[in-house]
Enzyme design. Structure first.
Site, PDB file in Angstrom:
ATOM      1  N   ARG A 103      48.607  17.946  56.105  1.00  0.00           N
ATOM      2  CA  ARG A 103      48.690  19.149  56.388  1.00  0.00           C
ATOM      3  C   ARG A 103      49.433  20.206  54.987  1.00  0.00           C
ATOM      4  O   ARG A 103      49.968  21.405  55.370  1.00  0.00           O
ATOM      5  CB  ARG A 103      49.449  20.129  57.366  1.00  0.00           C
ATOM      6  CG  ARG A 103      48.387  19.269  59.010  1.00  0.00           C
ATOM      7  CD  ARG A 103      48.637  19.517  60.257  1.00  0.00           C
ATOM      8  NE  ARG A 103      48.374  19.459  60.938  1.00  0.00           N
ATOM      9  CZ  ARG A 103      48.915  18.427  61.667  1.00  0.00           C
ATOM     10  NH1 ARG A 103      49.593  17.338  61.348  1.00  0.00           N
ATOM     11  NH2 ARG A 103      47.858  17.602  62.087  1.00  0.00           N
ATOM     12  N   LYS A 108      43.485  29.756  44.647  1.00  0.00           N
ATOM     13  CA  LYS A 108      42.565  29.743  45.309  1.00  0.00           C
ATOM     14  C   LYS A 108      41.589  28.139  44.143  1.00  0.00           C
ATOM     15  O   LYS A 108      42.179  27.180  44.052  1.00  0.00           O
ATOM     16  CB  LYS A 108      41.398  30.200  44.078  1.00  0.00           C
ATOM     17  CG  LYS A 108      40.946  31.500  44.632  1.00  0.00           C
ATOM     18  CD  LYS A 108      40.149  32.261  44.232  1.00  0.00           C
ATOM     19  CE  LYS A 108      39.880  34.140  44.784  1.00  0.00           C
ATOM     20  NZ  LYS A 108      38.692  34.477  44.209  1.00  0.00           N
ATOM     21  N   GLU A 112      35.459  33.505  29.695  1.00  0.00           N
ATOM     22  CA  GLU A 112      36.626  34.759  30.934  1.00  0.00           C
ATOM     23  C   GLU A 112      37.411  34.624  30.370  1.00  0.00           C
ATOM     24  O   GLU A 112      38.090  35.825  30.947  1.00  0.00           O
ATOM     25  CB  GLU A 112      36.861  32.457  31.433  1.00  0.00           C
ATOM     26  CG  GLU A 112      37.470  32.825  33.441  1.00  0.00           C
ATOM     27  CD  GLU A 112      36.352  33.663  34.244  1.00  0.00           C
ATOM     28  OE1 GLU A 112      36.719  34.852  34.579  1.00  0.00           O
ATOM     29  OE2 GLU A 112      35.365  32.662  34.573  1.00  0.00           O
ATOM     30  N   LYS A 165      47.112  37.473  34.948  1.00  0.00           N
ATOM     31  CA  LYS A 165      46.311  37.206  36.218  1.00  0.00           C
ATOM     32  C   LYS A 165      47.480  36.854  37.187  1.00  0.00           C
ATOM     33  O   LYS A 165      47.068  37.517  38.489  1.00  0.00           O
ATOM     34  CB  LYS A 165      45.281  35.785  35.932  1.00  0.00           C
ATOM     35  CG  LYS A 165      45.433  35.722  37.479  1.00  0.00           C
ATOM     36  CD  LYS A 165      43.788  34.818  37.508  1.00  0.00           C
ATOM     37  CE  LYS A 165      43.588  33.751  38.898  1.00  0.00           C
ATOM     38  NZ  LYS A 165      42.315  33.142  38.531  1.00  0.00           N
ATOM     39  N   GLU A 175      43.317  37.852  47.806  1.00  0.00           N
ATOM     40  CA  GLU A 175      42.038  38.992  47.480  1.00  0.00           C
ATOM     41  C   GLU A 175      41.577  40.118  49.385  1.00  0.00           C
ATOM     42  O   GLU A 175      40.525  39.691  49.171  1.00  0.00           O
ATOM     43  CB  GLU A 175      40.801  37.652  47.229  1.00  0.00           C
ATOM     44  CG  GLU A 175      39.646  39.161  46.869  1.00  0.00           C
ATOM     45  CD  GLU A 175      38.701  38.005  45.057  1.00  0.00           C
ATOM     46  OE1 GLU A 175      38.779  36.634  45.248  1.00  0.00           O
ATOM     47  OE2 GLU A 175      37.693  38.714  45.221  1.00  0.00           O
ATOM     48  N   ARG A 215      42.655  41.750  43.828  1.00  0.00           N
ATOM     49  CA  ARG A 215      42.030  40.545  42.787  1.00  0.00           C
ATOM     50  C   ARG A 215      40.639  40.776  42.889  1.00  0.00           C
ATOM     51  O   ARG A 215      40.292  39.610  41.523  1.00  0.00           O
ATOM     52  CB  ARG A 215      42.737  39.122  43.820  1.00  0.00           C
ATOM     53  CG  ARG A 215      42.257  37.880  43.343  1.00  0.00           C
ATOM     54  CD  ARG A 215      43.313  37.101  44.193  1.00  0.00           C
ATOM     55  NE  ARG A 215      43.179  35.827  43.475  1.00  0.00           N
ATOM     56  CZ  ARG A 215      43.734  34.240  43.690  1.00  0.00           C
ATOM     57  NH1 ARG A 215      44.859  34.726  44.187  1.00  0.00           N
ATOM     58  NH2 ARG A 215      43.132  33.916  42.922  1.00  0.00           N
ATOM     59  N   ASN A 243      37.240  39.315  39.006  1.00  0.00           N
ATOM     60  CA  ASN A 243      34.952  38.634  39.193  1.00  0.00           C
ATOM     61  C   ASN A 243      34.817  39.435  37.938  1.00  0.00           C
ATOM     62  O   ASN A 243      33.567  39.349  38.139  1.00  0.00           O
ATOM     63  CB  ASN A 243      35.130  39.149  40.796  1.00  0.00           C
ATOM     64  CG  ASN A 243      35.555  37.352  41.267  1.00  0.00           C
ATOM     65  OD1 ASN A 243      35.677  36.464  40.659  1.00  0.00           O
ATOM     66  ND2 ASN A 243      35.871  38.020  42.427  1.00  0.00           N
ATOM     67  N   HIS A 291      31.073  38.942  36.630  1.00  0.00           N
ATOM     68  CA  HIS A 291      31.009  38.449  37.108  1.00  0.00           C
ATOM     69  C   HIS A 291      29.926  38.191  38.181  1.00  0.00           C
ATOM     70  O   HIS A 291      29.133  36.438  38.504  1.00  0.00           O
ATOM     71  CB  HIS A 291      32.352  37.296  38.488  1.00  0.00           C
ATOM     72  CG  HIS A 291      32.928  36.068  37.451  1.00  0.00           C
ATOM     73  ND1 HIS A 291      33.854  37.163  36.424  1.00  0.00           N
ATOM     74  CD2 HIS A 291      33.638  35.455  37.126  1.00  0.00           C
ATOM     75  CE1 HIS A 291      34.775  35.859  35.584  1.00  0.00           C
ATOM     76  NE2 HIS A 291      34.321  35.074  36.538  1.00  0.00           N
ATOM     77  N   HIS A 315      27.273  35.211  37.988  1.00  0.00           N
ATOM     78  CA  HIS A 315      26.814  34.093  38.651  1.00  0.00           C
ATOM     79  C   HIS A 315      25.031  34.256  38.955  1.00  0.00           C
ATOM     80  O   HIS A 315      24.269  33.056  39.080  1.00  0.00           O
ATOM     81  CB  HIS A 315      27.183  34.600  39.620  1.00  0.00           C
ATOM     82  CG  HIS A 315      28.680  33.818  40.415  1.00  0.00           C
ATOM     83  ND1 HIS A 315      29.824  34.856  40.898  1.00  0.00           N
ATOM     84  CD2 HIS A 315      29.608  33.359  39.422  1.00  0.00           C
ATOM     85  CE1 HIS A 315      30.789  34.026  40.489  1.00  0.00           C
ATOM     86  NE2 HIS A 315      30.756  33.738  39.799  1.00  0.00           N
ATOM     87  N   HIS A 358      28.668  29.250  31.919  1.00  0.00           N
ATOM     88  CA  HIS A 358      29.956  29.900  32.922  1.00  0.00           C
ATOM     89  C   HIS A 358      30.603  31.658  32.599  1.00  0.00           C
ATOM     90  O   HIS A 358      30.040  31.947  32.932  1.00  0.00           O
ATOM     91  CB  HIS A 358      31.323  29.414  33.327  1.00  0.00           C
ATOM     92  CG  HIS A 358      31.430  30.228  34.816  1.00  0.00           C
ATOM     93  ND1 HIS A 358      31.149  30.587  35.569  1.00  0.00           N
ATOM     94  CD2 HIS A 358      33.160  31.016  34.558  1.00  0.00           C
ATOM     95  CE1 HIS A 358      31.822  32.172  35.946  1.00  0.00           C
ATOM     96  NE2 HIS A 358      32.850  32.306  35.359  1.00  0.00           N
TER      97      HIS A 358
HETATM   98  N1  GLY Z   1      39.113  33.461  39.808  1.00  0.00           N
HETATM   99  C1  GLY Z   1      39.067  34.770  40.470  1.00  0.00           C
HETATM  100  C2  GLY Z   1      40.562  34.056  40.780  1.00  0.00           C
HETATM  101  O1  GLY Z   1      41.214  33.275  40.676  1.00  0.00           O
HETATM  102  O2  GLY Z   1      40.733  35.277  41.925  1.00  0.00           O
END
Ligand code: GLY
Length: 333
Positions: free
Chosen positions: A110, A132, A174, A202, A212, A216, A220, A223, A227, A239
């Site tokens: 956990r 993430k 990026e 960031k 998000e 947040r 993107n 993107h 994508h 990418h």
């Molecule tokens: N890669 C986008 C984020 O971390 O929110």
């Protein structure tokens, strides 16, 4: 060495940026850790010495390794080795490794602490920061995951010298988005400072919207088309290259919506060109297919949401008129 922080209250963590930063791993391990499970891939030419009892667990190469099976394998290997909650996982690699090992760390017992030693430019400016984690399913990328903040992130810029040129360019795509998220003069900064500036940007965004719920999503930027191009098929685009085209597309769309002027579109083109990244759609791309893919993007809640520049900066904007989307595509075709 540049030392930054992702400020998240009692889950705040340091980010070390600079040449040789990996040699400071022991310093950033959580207090009292006695054993470390190092997760990496055989092709990653970076070794770390955690300075405590450790074992290396090697996961499969490439995006294929980023799946539920690898998470199960890692957790079972850790269980056999006797890893427990007072220990730590150290992920050494690019986004595939940090996403997968981070997710395994989030669910094993956990939740055990994880430190990311990011070895790619793409990972250093994006994937390793912000918590993430996740893996792919046959049905789509990143469909299973968790928010699990690392205990620390190490961005050793020395190891970026070992990257193949195309992988480095992948990271530049990026990186380019940060030039429009408030990082001034990004293209002219030395590498360490550029990476640090992106991490700082960031970190600020993540601190304000960790899960998000809203802002947040600006991370993107570029993107949605990026994508779609990656999904649409065999265009031989990495990418970051797809995101670079997506940045110019987003600028053209914002201009058509009256949100920015032509000078700002030119700034987008100049940043993308400054990194020697593509800014036109690949030959033969099917515009209808791209528009259909836009509405399947993760951000398509109740309409097609694009992240667009404007008078108040970059923000999520719903675009209802698919004719505009097609017209903007023809401007970068
Ligand atoms: N890669 C986008 C984020 O971390 O929110």
């Amino acid at each position: 060495m540049i030392e930054l922080e992702v400020p998240l209250g009692d889950r705040s963590y340091p980010v070390l940026v600079g040449p040789g930063a990996r040699h400071r791993l022991l310093e950033v391990l959580p207090v009292g850790v006695e054993r470390v499970a190092v997760v990496t891939q055989a092709s990653i030419p970076v070794e770390v010495d955690p300075g405590v009892d450790h074992q290396v667990f090697t996961m499969a190469e490439g995006e294929y390794g980023k799946d539920i099976g690898t998470v199960e394998d890692l957790c079972r290997d850790w269980a056999r080795w006797g890893l427990n909650r007072g220990d730590c996982v150290v992920a050494v690699g690019g986004g595939v490794v940090t996403d997968t090992a981070g997710f395994a760390a989030a669910v094993y017992h956990r939740g055990v602490p994880v430190v990311h030693v990011s070895t790619t430019l793409l990972g250093q400016v994006d994937a390793a920061i912000g918590g993430k984690t996740g893996v792919n399913l046959p049905e789509g990328k990143n469909l299973v995951g968790a928010f699990w903040q690392p205990s620390a992130v190490i961005c050793d810029t020395e190891v970026l010298r070992t990257l193949p040129p195309r992988e480095y360019r992948n990271g530049l795509g990026e990186m380019a988005k940060y030039a429009f998220l408030g990082v001034d003069g990004l293209v002219d900064l030395p590498l360490d400072e550029a990476v640090a500036a992106c991490v700082r940007c960031k970190a600020d965004v993540v601190a304000g919207d960790e899960r998000e719920g809203g802002r947040r999503a600006i991370l993107n930027y570029g993107h949605t088309l990026g994508h779609a191009l990656e999904t649409a098929g065999s265009y031989d685009l990495r990418h970051g290259e797809a995101v670079a085209i997506g940045l110019v597309y987003a600028a053209e769309l914002a201009r058509m919506l009256g949100r920015i002027d032509g000078r700002r579109v030119d700034e987008h083109r100049a940043v993308v060109a400054g990194y020697d990244l593509p800014m036109r759609l690949p030959d033969g791309v099917d515009h209808d297919e791209l528009v259909a893919l836009f509405s399947r993007d993760k951000k398509a809640v109740g309409g097609i949401t694009f992240v667009l520049d404007g008078p108040d900066g970059v923000e999520p904007v719903k675009v209802a008129d698919t004719g505009l989307l097609r017209e903007a595509l023809s401007r970068i075709g």
